[in-house]
Design a protein around this motif. Structure first.
Motif, mmCIF file in Angstrom:
data_model
loop_
_atom_site.group_PDB
_atom_site.id
_atom_site.type_symbol
_atom_site.label_atom_id
_atom_site.label_comp_id
_atom_site.label_asym_id
_atom_site.label_seq_id
_atom_site.Cartn_x
_atom_site.Cartn_y
_atom_site.Cartn_z
ATOM 1 N N UNK A 120 0.856 -1.384 0.052
ATOM 2 C CA UNK A 120 -0.012 -0.135 0.106
ATOM 3 C C UNK A 120 1.085 1.171 -0.014
ATOM 4 N N UNK A 121 0.659 2.319 -1.023
ATOM 5 C CA UNK A 121 1.576 3.499 -1.213
ATOM 6 C C UNK A 121 1.504 4.238 0.044
ATOM 7 N N UNK A 122 0.207 3.883 0.828
ATOM 8 C CA UNK A 122 0.074 5.167 1.928
ATOM 9 C C UNK A 122 0.945 4.711 3.136
ATOM 10 N N UNK A 123 0.902 3.584 3.320
ATOM 11 C CA UNK A 123 1.705 3.212 4.616
ATOM 12 C C UNK A 123 2.441 2.022 4.695
ATOM 13 N N UNK A 124 2.677 1.269 3.486
ATOM 14 C CA UNK A 124 3.561 0.177 3.204
ATOM 15 C C UNK A 124 3.481 -0.998 3.925
#
Length: 221
Positions: A120-124
């Motif tokens: 997920x690019x928001x939190x990884x």
């Protein structure tokens, strides 16, 4: 009297012309070119099954009509456009090149099927992606605002039809170039970014703690 004679002569000429045309096939108007534009917009993609006679630089394809077509895939091999591998019996998608009998791209459609995720690019800390299923069905994986509905291949590109939920449920058609496709990896690219996916793996809980065998002493007080 002279006017009546002229009028009668004109009516007779018209009737003779109409009678002469009866029973004859009318000529078809010349094509104005619109159909040529429509032909250019058609998807030239060929679908079929990989044949037994497929070799390193030659693809034997049995198309959906049952016809056998042979493609030269040497150029596609050199440019990395044979995606997903070739094996007899597997379903393939072939994008013809500019020259007859030459394939510009070959995609193993079966290799696309499955669950694909990326960090997920928001939190990884979590994974998100999509599921590509038989019959053109697509589903989102951990996608809260984007609902995947269908997928298809259009001229070698992967297209998703999605619904952006909230605010009117906006429809989206997302197109991606397939950069690479392997057993466990899929790389897609749109106009802005490149996305690297891996197959969703079942996470198993591992523990370094080893339990000792139970003995009779364990139950003595």
């Amino acid at each position: 009297m002279k006017k009546l004679t002229i009028l009668a002569t004109a009516l007779f000429a018209i009737m003779m012309t109409l009678n002469g045309c009866m029973g004859k096939t009318q000529p078809v108007p010349f094509d104005n070119g619109d159909s040529l534009d429509a032909e250019a917009l058609k998807d030239p993609t060929v679908y079929g099954i990989c044949g037994q006679e497929t070799a390193m630089n030659t693809l034997q394809l049995i198309n959906d009509l049952g016809d056998t077509i042979v493609f030269d895939i040497s150029e596609a091999n050199e440019t990395g456009k044979v995606l997903g591998g070739l094996q007899a019996g597997e379903r393939l998608v072939v994008v013809p090149g500019s020259q007859e009998g030459v394939a510009a791209m070959v995609i193993n459609q079966g290799a696309l099927l499955g669950d694909w995720v990326m960090p997920n690019p928001l939190d990884g800390s979590s994974e998100m992606g999509f599921s590509i299923k038989e019959g053109g069905i697509a589903e989102g994986i951990e996608q809260s605002s984007l609902s995947y509905k269908t997928w298809k291949l259009v001229k070698g590109q992967l297209e998703f039809y999605c619904i952006r939920e909230g605010g009117g449920d906006q429809e989206e058609y997302n197109m991606y170039d397939i950069i690479s496709l392997g057993p466990d990896s899929l790389v897609l690219k749109d106009a802005d970014d490149t996305y690297r996916y891996g197959r969703l793996q079942e996470h198993k809980l591992d523990s370094d703690i080893k339990l000792e065998d139970v003995s009779e002493d364990d139950y003595r007080i």
